[in-house]
Write a protein that holds these residues in place. Structure first.
Motif, PDB file in Angstrom:
ATOM      1  N   GLU A  42      54.893   9.250  38.699  1.00 22.55           N
ATOM      2  CA  GLU A  42      56.340   9.033  38.768  1.00 22.55           C
ATOM      3  C   GLU A  42      56.667   7.603  39.192  1.00 22.55           C
ATOM      4  OE1 GLU A  42      60.278  10.627  41.262  1.00 22.55           O
ATOM      5  OE2 GLU A  42      58.282  11.438  41.687  1.00 22.55           O
ATOM      6  N   GLY A  43      57.441   6.904  38.380  1.00 19.66           N
ATOM      7  CA  GLY A  43      57.920   5.567  38.701  1.00 19.66           C
ATOM      8  C   GLY A  43      56.896   4.468  38.565  1.00 19.66           C
ATOM      9  N   LEU A  44      55.657   4.803  38.264  1.00 19.76           N
ATOM     10  CA  LEU A  44      54.583   3.811  38.276  1.00 19.76           C
ATOM     11  C   LEU A  44      54.721   2.812  37.129  1.00 19.76           C
ATOM     12  CD1 LEU A  44      52.009   2.916  39.723  1.00 19.76           C
ATOM     13  CD2 LEU A  44      50.724   4.540  38.321  1.00 19.76           C
ATOM     14  N   GLY A  45      54.949   3.320  35.921  1.00 20.80           N
ATOM     15  CA  GLY A  45      55.082   2.437  34.768  1.00 20.80           C
ATOM     16  C   GLY A  45      56.242   1.471  34.922  1.00 20.80           C
ATOM     17  N   GLU A  46      57.355   1.974  35.428  1.00 18.87           N
ATOM     18  CA  GLU A  46      58.539   1.124  35.617  1.00 18.87           C
ATOM     19  C   GLU A  46      58.267   0.043  36.654  1.00 18.87           C
ATOM     20  OE1 GLU A  46      62.232  -0.333  34.841  1.00 18.87           O
ATOM     21  OE2 GLU A  46      61.230   1.309  33.778  1.00 18.87           O
ATOM     22  N   ALA A  47      57.582   0.410  37.742  1.00 21.24           N
ATOM     23  CA  ALA A  47      57.288  -0.554  38.802  1.00 21.24           C
ATOM     24  C   ALA A  47      56.402  -1.683  38.304  1.00 21.24           C
ATOM     25  CB  ALA A  47      56.620   0.147  39.977  1.00 21.24           C
ATOM     26  N   LEU A  48      55.473  -1.372  37.390  1.00 21.32           N
ATOM     27  CA  LEU A  48      54.516  -2.371  36.927  1.00 21.32           C
ATOM     28  C   LEU A  48      55.030  -3.217  35.763  1.00 21.32           C
ATOM     29  CD1 LEU A  48      51.205  -0.315  37.227  1.00 21.32           C
ATOM     30  CD2 LEU A  48      51.829  -2.330  38.542  1.00 21.32           C
ATOM     31  N   LYS A  49      56.184  -2.893  35.226  1.00 24.83           N
ATOM     32  CA  LYS A  49      56.722  -3.694  34.126  1.00 24.83           C
ATOM     33  C   LYS A  49      56.881  -5.155  34.559  1.00 24.83           C
ATOM     34  CE  LYS A  49      59.349  -0.381  31.323  1.00 24.83           C
ATOM     35  NZ  LYS A  49      60.719   0.035  30.911  1.00 24.83           N
ATOM     36  N   GLY A  50      56.281  -6.064  33.824  1.00 15.70           N
ATOM     37  CA  GLY A  50      56.412  -7.480  34.124  1.00 15.70           C
ATOM     38  C   GLY A  50      55.611  -7.955  35.314  1.00 15.70           C
ATOM     39  N   ALA A  51      54.774  -7.083  35.881  1.00 14.25           N
ATOM     40  CA  ALA A  51      53.998  -7.474  37.068  1.00 14.25           C
ATOM     41  C   ALA A  51      52.816  -8.355  36.678  1.00 14.25           C
ATOM     42  CB  ALA A  51      53.508  -6.244  37.806  1.00 14.25           C
ATOM     43  N   ASP A  52      52.559  -9.340  37.498  1.00 15.72           N
ATOM     44  CA  ASP A  52      51.380 -10.195  37.320  1.00 15.72           C
ATOM     45  C   ASP A  52      50.166  -9.613  38.022  1.00 15.72           C
ATOM     46  OD1 ASP A  52      52.730 -12.633  36.050  1.00 15.72           O
ATOM     47  OD2 ASP A  52      53.918 -12.335  37.857  1.00 15.72           O
ATOM     48  N   VAL A  53      50.411  -9.009  39.189  1.00 10.87           N
ATOM     49  CA  VAL A  53      49.328  -8.538  40.049  1.00 10.87           C
ATOM     50  C   VAL A  53      49.690  -7.165  40.604  1.00 10.87           C
ATOM     51  CG1 VAL A  53      47.934  -9.039  42.109  1.00 10.87           C
ATOM     52  CG2 VAL A  53      48.840 -10.925  40.728  1.00 10.87           C
ATOM     53  N   VAL A  54      48.696  -6.286  40.694  1.00 12.24           N
ATOM     54  CA  VAL A  54      48.858  -5.044  41.442  1.00 12.24           C
ATOM     55  C   VAL A  54      47.807  -5.031  42.546  1.00 12.24           C
ATOM     56  CG1 VAL A  54      47.392  -3.729  39.830  1.00 12.24           C
ATOM     57  CG2 VAL A  54      48.978  -2.526  41.345  1.00 12.24           C
ATOM     58  N   ILE A  84      47.239  -1.638  32.461  1.00 11.71           N
ATOM     59  CA  ILE A  84      46.827  -2.095  31.129  1.00 11.71           C
ATOM     60  C   ILE A  84      48.026  -2.121  30.190  1.00 11.71           C
ATOM     61  CG2 ILE A  84      45.469  -1.450  29.092  1.00 11.71           C
ATOM     62  CD1 ILE A  84      43.340  -0.380  31.069  1.00 11.71           C
ATOM     63  N   TYR A  85      48.815  -1.071  30.217  1.00 12.62           N
ATOM     64  CA  TYR A  85      50.006  -0.982  29.353  1.00 12.62           C
ATOM     65  C   TYR A  85      50.999  -2.096  29.676  1.00 12.62           C
ATOM     66  CZ  TYR A  85      53.995   1.037  26.898  1.00 12.62           C
ATOM     67  OH  TYR A  85      55.059   1.239  26.057  1.00 12.62           O
ATOM     68  N   ALA A  86      51.115  -2.435  30.982  1.00 12.14           N
ATOM     69  CA  ALA A  86      52.084  -3.454  31.405  1.00 12.14           C
ATOM     70  C   ALA A  86      51.545  -4.870  31.269  1.00 12.14           C
ATOM     71  CB  ALA A  86      52.495  -3.201  32.855  1.00 12.14           C
ATOM     72  N   GLY A  87      50.257  -5.012  30.984  1.00  4.25           N
ATOM     73  CA  GLY A  87      49.677  -6.350  30.846  1.00  4.25           C
ATOM     74  C   GLY A  87      49.426  -7.058  32.162  1.00  4.25           C
ATOM     75  N   VAL A  88      49.164  -6.279  33.214  1.00  9.94           N
ATOM     76  CA  VAL A  88      48.867  -6.868  34.530  1.00  9.94           C
ATOM     77  C   VAL A  88      47.607  -7.730  34.430  1.00  9.94           C
ATOM     78  CG1 VAL A  88      48.168  -6.326  36.899  1.00  9.94           C
ATOM     79  CG2 VAL A  88      50.010  -5.030  35.808  1.00  9.94           C
ATOM     80  N   LYS A  89      47.643  -8.884  35.075  1.00  4.55           N
ATOM     81  CA  LYS A  89      46.566  -9.872  34.934  1.00  4.55           C
ATOM     82  C   LYS A  89      45.528  -9.835  36.048  1.00  4.55           C
ATOM     83  CE  LYS A  89      49.918 -13.019  32.750  1.00  4.55           C
ATOM     84  NZ  LYS A  89      51.089 -12.143  33.025  1.00  4.55           N
ATOM     85  N   LEU A 169      44.101 -10.670  51.900  1.00  7.19           N
ATOM     86  CA  LEU A 169      44.618  -9.979  50.715  1.00  7.19           C
ATOM     87  C   LEU A 169      45.709 -10.796  50.034  1.00  7.19           C
ATOM     88  CD1 LEU A 169      44.907  -6.249  51.826  1.00  7.19           C
ATOM     89  CD2 LEU A 169      43.620  -7.087  49.858  1.00  7.19           C
ATOM     90  N   ALA A 170      46.603 -11.366  50.825  1.00  7.25           N
ATOM     91  CA  ALA A 170      47.685 -12.162  50.256  1.00  7.25           C
ATOM     92  C   ALA A 170      47.140 -13.373  49.511  1.00  7.25           C
ATOM     93  CB  ALA A 170      48.644 -12.605  51.368  1.00  7.25           C
ATOM     94  N   GLU A 171      46.155 -14.035  50.100  1.00  4.23           N
ATOM     95  CA  GLU A 171      45.558 -15.197  49.450  1.00  4.23           C
ATOM     96  C   GLU A 171      44.856 -14.791  48.153  1.00  4.23           C
ATOM     97  OE1 GLU A 171      42.484 -18.903  50.407  1.00  4.23           O
ATOM     98  OE2 GLU A 171      43.149 -17.569  52.011  1.00  4.23           O
ATOM     99  N   ILE A 172      44.160 -13.672  48.171  1.00  7.08           N
ATOM    100  CA  ILE A 172      43.499 -13.179  46.969  1.00  7.08           C
ATOM    101  C   ILE A 172      44.527 -12.868  45.888  1.00  7.08           C
ATOM    102  CG2 ILE A 172      42.269 -11.165  46.033  1.00  7.08           C
ATOM    103  CD1 ILE A 172      40.667 -11.140  48.681  1.00  7.08           C
ATOM    104  N   ALA A 173      45.618 -12.218  46.281  1.00  5.87           N
ATOM    105  CA  ALA A 173      46.627 -11.777  45.312  1.00  5.87           C
ATOM    106  C   ALA A 173      47.280 -12.928  44.570  1.00  5.87           C
ATOM    107  CB  ALA A 173      47.681 -10.931  46.020  1.00  5.87           C
TER     108      ALA A 173
END
Length: 251
Positions: A42-54, A84-89, A169-173
């Motif tokens: 629930e809500g996962l695909g929408e949250a990841l739309k346009g995301a560079d990093v998860v 993968i669907y959202a193209g996260v890098k 983690l922030a530096e890695i992200a």
């Protein structure tokens, strides 16, 4: 940069969200509290739309062997599929130092399963294996308590302040993926027994501490090598005693 933090309402997640916001990034905290559920999707695909990093810092609500394995497998597959669907890098995840050395632990077997899914996904990744956080001394003592006695291993232990793991983690992200695993630990290696002894003494806890070489941690017996990082690990600077006294001053 748009960064989605899975488990964004937990101890590490909430700190990481604040850290990334302070760096000027667009950050989406993702957890059921915010209507985003990695188990149901629930809500996962929408949250990841346009995301560079998860960044996945979520944790299982149950540590029972079958339940925790099911959580990390299902959650990770759902995150990876949506990413993968959202193209996260860049997929970043937190894991545990020594996870591959303690196969008797159902929890750590589940973390290794999570790591393998990430590595095989085809998404560029970085995995940060951290030692235990100072903040969880009380939980360790509670899990090891039988009656009025606390059974703790004397094995080597190198805990870290959560804030220092979050900084890593922030530096890695915000940097390029390494397609590798990085370790981070606190500055001082000590027996786990001494770590818990200090905690119980400082809070004036009346329970009796028992040094027990067979005491289990996440379901596994420990050796001095089990939870200690390798020579190339990142090391924090904050010592446990200094951190603890600062907590007392702010409460």
């Amino acid at each position: 940069m748009k960064i989605v933090v899975i488990g964004g309402s937990g101890l590490i997640g909430s700190k990481l969200v604040n850290s990334l916001l302070q760096l000027g990034h667009t950050v989406i905290p993702a957890s059921p509290q915010y209507g985003i559920d990695t188990i149901t999707g629930e809500g996962l695909g929408e949250a990841l739309k346009g995301a560079d990093v998860v960044v996945d810092v979520s944790n299982s609500p149950s540590f029972e062997d079958r339940a925790v394995l099911g959580f990390f497998k299902r959650s990770t597959v759902n995150i990876l599929t949506a990413a993968i669907y959202a193209g996260v890098k860049h997929h970043v995840a937190i894991s545990v130092v020594g996870a591959d050395r303690l196969p008797d632990s159902g929890y750590l077997r589940a973390k290794i399963a999570q790591e393998e899914l990430i590595k095989e996904s085809g998404i560029p990744y970085t995995i940060l294996r951290s030692t235990q956080f100072f903040e969880f001394a009380g939980r360790i003592a509670e899990a090891a308590t039988i009656g009025d006695e606390v059974y703790i291993s004397p094995a080597g232990f190198q805990p870290i302040a959560a804030d220092e793991a979050v900084s890593a983690l922030a530096e890695i992200a915000v940097n390029a993926p390494t397609n590798d695993t990085v370790e981070i630990a606190g500055p001082v290696c000590m027996p786990m027994y001494e770590f818990i002894r200090y905690y119980l003494t400082e809070i004036e806890d009346s329970r009796q501490l028992v040094m027990d070489e067979h005491a289990r941690y996440f379901g596994a017996e420990l050796t001095d090598e089990s939870l200690v990082p390798g020579e190339t690990a990142l090391l924090g600077k904050i010592k446990y005693e200094d951190w603890f006294q600062k907590q007392l001053e702010t409460t």
